[in-house]
Design a protein around this motif. Structure first.
Motif, PDB file in Angstrom:
ATOM      1  N   LEU A   1      99.914  -1.052  63.634  1.00  0.00           N
ATOM      2  CA  LEU A   1     100.205  -1.117  62.206  1.00  0.00           C
ATOM      3  C   LEU A   1     101.315  -0.132  61.873  1.00  0.00           C
TER       4      LEU A   1
ATOM      5  N   THR B   1     102.838  -0.883  56.458  1.00  0.00           N
ATOM      6  CA  THR B   1     101.700  -1.809  56.301  1.00  0.00           C
ATOM      7  C   THR B   1     100.440  -1.062  55.843  1.00  0.00           C
ATOM      8  N   VAL B   2     100.331   0.227  56.178  1.00  0.00           N
ATOM      9  CA  VAL B   2      99.103   0.947  55.786  1.00  0.00           C
ATOM     10  C   VAL B   2      99.295   1.922  54.619  1.00  0.00           C
TER      11      VAL B   2
ATOM     12  N   PHE C   1      97.227   5.173  50.764  1.00  0.00           N
ATOM     13  CA  PHE C   1      96.670   4.322  51.816  1.00  0.00           C
ATOM     14  C   PHE C   1      96.318   2.948  51.230  1.00  0.00           C
ATOM     15  N   LYS C   2      96.730   1.872  51.912  1.00  0.00           N
ATOM     16  CA  LYS C   2      96.527   0.528  51.345  1.00  0.00           C
ATOM     17  C   LYS C   2      95.124  -0.002  51.698  1.00  0.00           C
ATOM     18  N   LYS C   3      94.150   0.500  50.929  1.00  0.00           N
ATOM     19  CA  LYS C   3      92.743   0.179  51.212  1.00  0.00           C
ATOM     20  C   LYS C   3      92.482  -1.325  51.219  1.00  0.00           C
TER      21      LYS C   3
ATOM     22  N   VAL D   1      93.846  -3.001  54.283  1.00  0.00           N
ATOM     23  CA  VAL D   1      93.092  -2.641  55.496  1.00  0.00           C
ATOM     24  C   VAL D   1      91.715  -3.323  55.471  1.00  0.00           C
TER      25      VAL D   1
ATOM     26  N   SER E   1      97.890   3.132  64.656  1.00  0.00           N
ATOM     27  CA  SER E   1      98.374   3.171  63.281  1.00  0.00           C
ATOM     28  C   SER E   1      99.314   4.336  63.029  1.00  0.00           C
TER      29      SER E   1
ATOM     30  N   PHE F   1      90.416   5.093  57.721  1.00  0.00           N
ATOM     31  CA  PHE F   1      89.945   4.030  58.613  1.00  0.00           C
ATOM     32  C   PHE F   1      88.446   4.166  58.849  1.00  0.00           C
TER      33      PHE F   1
END
Ligand code: GLU
Length: 363
Positions: free
Chosen positions: A13, A17-18, A25-27, A30, A50, A88
């Motif tokens: 990733l 993207t994250v 953070f792109k909860k 994810v 990541s 994560f």
């Protein structure tokens, strides 16, 4: 689809993207990835590589500057990595999926003994049914000893653990060609000048490593017998989307008869030196023989025993890669000499092969 049938998958990733452009953070994204993963996780060993430690750290520390000195980015990564792994862990935990953190430096993958140790750690995490969350150890890596991009790192991890598939989720659908309509190149079997000429660099300038490190990663995978996909990580349920819509670039590996050790040798990141050999030695190599001192005309670089070197002909054409049984200063003393003279020149008994055939892979 091949991804469905793979037994061991590495998913890489990219930072974008994250982490969103505000540094968060792109909860949601994810979560959608975890949903995809949950579907096939029981039957597969999974690894997530990541990026995003530096981006998250910058946001947390409220550092807006784009250009940051390496020493400072090491400290920022140290702060950000805790958040990255923690995010994560929290999300996977909700699905009762265990995770573990592995931070890797090039030494861990480029020294054979350490690479085997890395493999063991991954194997044991798989036994524990935990998903390893991997990043480069940015906190101690300096410019000279840094991967710097997670594309090659992910490919090297895939090769070392014997993964059958690496999926690189990025901010585009795949590699674009140069046509007006910018079509996605569906399959690639060889990374050569043709593929470099075919791709559209403007469109392909994405991710911290850009297209070049993705092609380097593909080279490692192709030699290691591992399929590699570049797919879009901007959409939710990215893996499901790739499978359903069939939009991606697929790098198909060579059918390889190389054993794990030779796959590791051929996909080494860099060579520490070059050994120039004459025509007779080149012929011997071609017939699968070891490299002896007599055929060596020149060496370039300083290296220790066991380091990865490139063997080239007089025109600089790469013939083989291998692990040197001698240091560069020893080779400088014995190059062009007969094997029986080596002991006298060096003053001690040693091997006679400079690069043993078992430590060598022809290119
Ligand atoms: N390891 C870096 C990070 O986590 C990113 C490297 C990359 O983007 O490939 O911030």
């Amino acid at each position: 689809m091949l991804i469905n049938n793979s037994k061991k998958i590495v998913i890489k990733l990219g930072s974008s993207t994250v982490v969103d452009n505000k540094g968060k953070f792109k909860k949601k994204w994810v979560k959608s990835l975890i949903k995809d993963i949950k579907k096939f996780r029981e039957k597969k060993d999974l690894v997530i590589v990541s990026s995003g430690a530096i981006a998250l750290g910058q946001n947390y520390l409220k550092i807006k500057k784009k250009k940051i000195k390496l020493e400072m980015s090491q400290a920022i990564a140290s702060v950000g990595q805790i958040h990255l792994a923690g995010e994560f862990q929290k999300l996977f935990d909700k699905h009762k999926i265990k995770t573990g953190q592995i931070l890797i430096s090039p030494d861990d993958t480029e020294q054979r003994r350490r690479a085997l140790n890395v493999r063991r750690t991954f194997d044991n995490l798989f036994k524990l049914k935990a998903i390893p969350i991997v990043n480069e150890n940015d906190t101690t890596a300096t410019a000279e000893i840094k991967y710097g991009d997670n594309d090659r790192l992910a490919a090297r991890v895939a090769q070392i653990i014997g993964a059958d598939t690496l999926i690189i989720l990025s901010d585009v659908d795949g590699l674009y060609d140069k046509s007006k309509s910018r079509k996605i190149i569906r399959t690639v079997t060889k990374i050569d000048s043709n593929i470099h000429a075919m791709i559209d660099n403007k469109k392909n300038l994405y991710g911290s490593g850009g297209i070049i490190t993705k092609l380097d990663a593909a080279k490692i995978c192709i030699n290691a017998g591992c399929h590699m996909f570049i797919g879009n990580g901007k959409k939710n349920n990215p893996i499901n989307n790739m499978i359903k819509n069939k939009i991606y670039t697929h790098f198909i590996p060579k059918i390889s008869s190389l054993d794990a050790r030779k796959k590791w040798i051929i996909s080494s990141l860099n060579s520490s030196g070059k050994i120039y050999i004459d025509q007779g030695a080149a012929q011997a190599l071609e017939q699968g023989k070891s490299l002896l001192a007599a055929g060596i005309t020149k060496i370039v670089g300083i290296f220790e025993k066991g380091e990865n070197i490139l063997i080239v002909d007089q025109n600089d054409k790469g013939l083989a890669r291998g692990l040197s049984s001698f240091t560069s200063s020893e080779i400088n003393k014995i190059k062009g000499k007969q094997s029986k003279e080596i002991e006298n020149i060096l003053g001690y008994l040693s091997k006679t092969e400079i690069v043993h055939k078992d430590d060598m892979v022809k290119l």
